[in-house]
Write a protein that holds these residues in place. Structure first.
Motif, PDB file in Angstrom:
ATOM      1  N   ALA A 365      85.291 -19.917 160.487  1.00 12.68           N
ATOM      2  CA  ALA A 365      84.454 -20.514 161.418  1.00 12.68           C
ATOM      3  C   ALA A 365      83.995 -19.403 162.453  1.00 12.68           C
ATOM      4  O   ALA A 365      82.895 -19.008 162.373  1.00 12.68           O
ATOM      5  CB  ALA A 365      84.747 -21.805 161.968  1.00 12.68           C
ATOM      6  N   ARG A 407      78.067 -19.532 157.342  1.00 10.13           N
ATOM      7  CA  ARG A 407      78.495 -20.502 158.199  1.00 10.13           C
ATOM      8  C   ARG A 407      78.677 -21.919 157.615  1.00 10.13           C
ATOM      9  O   ARG A 407      79.205 -22.901 158.249  1.00 10.13           O
ATOM     10  CB  ARG A 407      77.471 -20.770 159.545  1.00 10.13           C
ATOM     11  N   GLU A 413      81.026 -24.992 159.548  1.00  6.58           N
ATOM     12  CA  GLU A 413      81.448 -24.383 160.854  1.00  6.58           C
ATOM     13  C   GLU A 413      82.001 -25.682 161.632  1.00  6.58           C
ATOM     14  O   GLU A 413      83.104 -25.565 161.984  1.00  6.58           O
ATOM     15  CB  GLU A 413      80.340 -23.552 161.628  1.00  6.58           C
ATOM     16  N   ASP A 414      81.244 -26.570 161.858  1.00  5.69           N
ATOM     17  CA  ASP A 414      81.494 -27.689 162.986  1.00  5.69           C
ATOM     18  C   ASP A 414      82.802 -28.466 162.349  1.00  5.69           C
ATOM     19  O   ASP A 414      83.593 -28.657 163.126  1.00  5.69           O
ATOM     20  CB  ASP A 414      80.638 -28.526 163.423  1.00  5.69           C
ATOM     21  N   LEU A 417      85.945 -26.164 162.557  1.00  2.97           N
ATOM     22  CA  LEU A 417      86.611 -26.117 164.071  1.00  2.97           C
ATOM     23  C   LEU A 417      87.292 -27.474 164.308  1.00  2.97           C
ATOM     24  O   LEU A 417      88.415 -27.443 165.114  1.00  2.97           O
ATOM     25  CB  LEU A 417      85.409 -25.913 164.760  1.00  2.97           C
ATOM     26  N   ASP A 418      86.784 -28.446 163.870  1.00  2.40           N
ATOM     27  CA  ASP A 418      87.557 -29.778 164.202  1.00  2.40           C
ATOM     28  C   ASP A 418      88.755 -29.586 163.345  1.00  2.40           C
ATOM     29  O   ASP A 418      89.842 -30.180 163.980  1.00  2.40           O
ATOM     30  CB  ASP A 418      86.667 -30.938 163.746  1.00  2.40           C
TER      31      ASP A 418
END
Length: 440
Positions: A365, A407, A413-414, A417-418
């Motif tokens: 990420a 990405r 990406e999101d 991250l989580d």
């Protein structure tokens, strides 16, 4: 140019290639880096821009890479030494297959991305990088005997097929079904796979399918025949960014697959897919870091010679400030990635999957964010030339278009991250329980 410069442009090379000391690289690693760079220049990078503009890498390039065993590094470390020796493969550019470690893997992915364009490299490596490892790690001896001799030598091509029109990073909601025939000898596969890299050229796909009920526990992995097989329809997709990667839409209508093509056991698909993602994400992070280097160093070189308002761009404090911020992100990312590669050299696979899965997701990420920063910086500093698909700014223009392809694939990406934080919490809580048990 094919040779390293004696005085590299700032940010153009990792520190160990700028004459700075590093604890990570042996003389063997350094020899391989030189040989690897020469090979890529001769057989791919010297024509990469030409191939990308044409929209296709010639088929002979894939065969040349296979002839020299130069797609095997995509598998990761350690290499499948027994299989390679059976196939008469003893070394890769002089590195004995039994001596291969993740530092060699990192060098390989860094050099593959040196052109700054992801497409030409990804046109070659997706099968070896993503599709063969599950067969190696989880396939039965019979399955391996049927497929590995052709796949490892490149006589047949393969791809990984997980993503669907309605299920990307949300792997547990895959809807492509594999239902056994009444005689129990075959699966009938129905559904669709989308955004499948290299699919259009592939003879087989290592495919995520639903053999059971809803959710992760119903997923399995099958080796599904593709090219020319009844019930399979494939068409190329035009995507932003890496044009030459062979992105494909696959439709499956009662595709008959022998039950012996099951990888592992029914219901084990989610575990196999998620551990396979660790290697995929790390390889993306390494390649993306090199793309960021190419973008930023190209802009740095341009700013040394381009004049505006009576002085070079490099004489402008605002330009130096922009380069500095992007450069700090870049070098921080490389230190992060290099550390992960070293850790993989010194941890057993199960421990690495457990302890580094979340961190690897975080690195992937972060790599996309840093590429975005460096590519935007480069295009802004090139000005109008950075918006033009020809001339001196064409390379940074193309890299900026490839940012979404860094990405999103391999886990958006999101989501990553989580996932990274959830994995870190899980590892911490497991450690906490062990501590409590040891005190009882």
């Amino acid at each position: 140019m094919s040779q390293l410069s004696a005085n590299p442009i700032p940010f153009s090379e990792p520190p160990y290639l700028c004459g700075l000391p590093s604890p990570y690289y042996s003389p063997g690693h350094r020899r391989f880096q030189k040989a690897c760079r020469e090979f890529f220049w001769e057989h791919l990078h010297s024509h990469a821009a030409e191939y990308e503009k044409a929209g296709q890498v010639p088929e002979h390039v894939f065969h040349t890479f296979c002839k020299h065993n130069m797609l095997l590094p995509n598998i990761g470390a350690p290499l499948p030494v027994d299989w390679l020796k059976r196939l008469g493969i003893a070394d890769i550019l002089g590195v004995k297959v039994e001596e291969w470690d993740y530092m060699y893997t990192g060098i390989y992915f860094d050099e593959m991305a040196r052109s700054g364009m992801a497409g030409p490299g990804s046109s070659l490596n997706a099968g070896f990088n993503f599709a063969i490892p599950p067969i190696l790690k989880y396939g039965s001896p019979e399955l391996q005997e049927r497929f590995l001799p052709d796949l490892l030598t490149g006589r047949k091509r393969c791809c990984i097929a997980i993503t669907e029109p309605e299920a990307g990073s949300d792997v547990a909601n895959i809807t492509t079904t594999a239902t056994k025939t009444s005689d129990g000898q075959y699966y009938l596969v129905n559904g669709a796979k989308k955004w499948i890299t290299n699919g259009i050229w592939s003879d087989f796909a290592t495919m995520a399918v639903r053999t059971g009920g809803p959710g992760a526990s119903g997923l399995s992995v099958l080796v599904v025949p593709l090219k020319g097989h009844p019930g399979v329809t494939m068409r190329p997709l035009k995507v932003t960014g890496p044009i030459t990667s062979g992105t494909t839409y696959i439709e499956l209508d009662d595709v008959k697959v022998p039950v012996g093509n099951l990888v592992g056991h029914e219901g084990d698909g989610m575990r196999m897919i998620m551990t396979n993602f660790n290697h995929e994400r790390l390889s993306i992070a390494v390649g993306v870091t090199r793309q960021a280097r190419v973008a930023l160093s190209t802009a740095f070189h341009y700013c040394l010679k381009r004049e505006a308002f009576g002085k070079t761009l490099m004489d402008q404090p605002v330009v130096r400030n922009r380069l500095a911020k992007a450069g700090a992100e870049l070098e921080t990312l490389w230190a992060f990635v290099e550390q992960l590669l070293y850790q993989l050299c010194h941890l057993p696979k199960e421990e690495a999957d457990r302890k580094l899965g979340g961190i690897t997701a975080l690195a992937k990420a972060k790599a996309g964010m840093v590429l975005n920063e460096c590519a935007q910086c480069a295009v802004l500093l090139f000005g109008g030339a950075g918006l033009t698909q020809s001339g001196q700014g064409e390379l940074v223009e193309s890299i900026l278009r490839e940012v979404p392809a860094a990405r999103i694939p391999g886990g958006s990406e999101d989501v990553l991250l989580d996932l990274a934080v959830r994995q870190l919490v899980k590892v911490y809580q497991m450690g906490e329980r062990k501590l409590k048990q040891s005190k009882m």
